[in-house]
Design a protein around this motif. Sequence first.
Motif: not given
Length: 115
Positions: A16-17, A2-5, A10-11
């Motif tokens: 793109p931002v 779940a943390k990796k997802k 987030c990335l």
Amino acid sequence: MAKKKIYCECLNTVKPVRDTLDVISGKWKLPIIISVGVGNSRFTDIQESIPGLTPKVLAKELKELEQHQLIKRLIIEDYPVKIVYHLEPYADTLTPIIYAMKDWGISHREKIFKK
């Protein structure tokens, strides 16, 4: 897992931002785009419409905006030679971003200064 997802999600937003901010960030780029967009096409007209903007910085920013295909520099062969700037159609894709920033800025000012 779940943390990796969450990290990947987030990335997928941050990258793109960050790309967007790399193109339009800084003190002068959006004001220049707005100035050209409202009809200031000559170098001096652009400079005079944005208080505090120096010719050296304007020339640098226009060059960068041209590299990002947001502004087009046109040389009109006349006497004297005339150089004008116009927004590329691609710059229209920034319109919703600019208006969203404007709306947020108005709301933020009201929130902060009109408690």
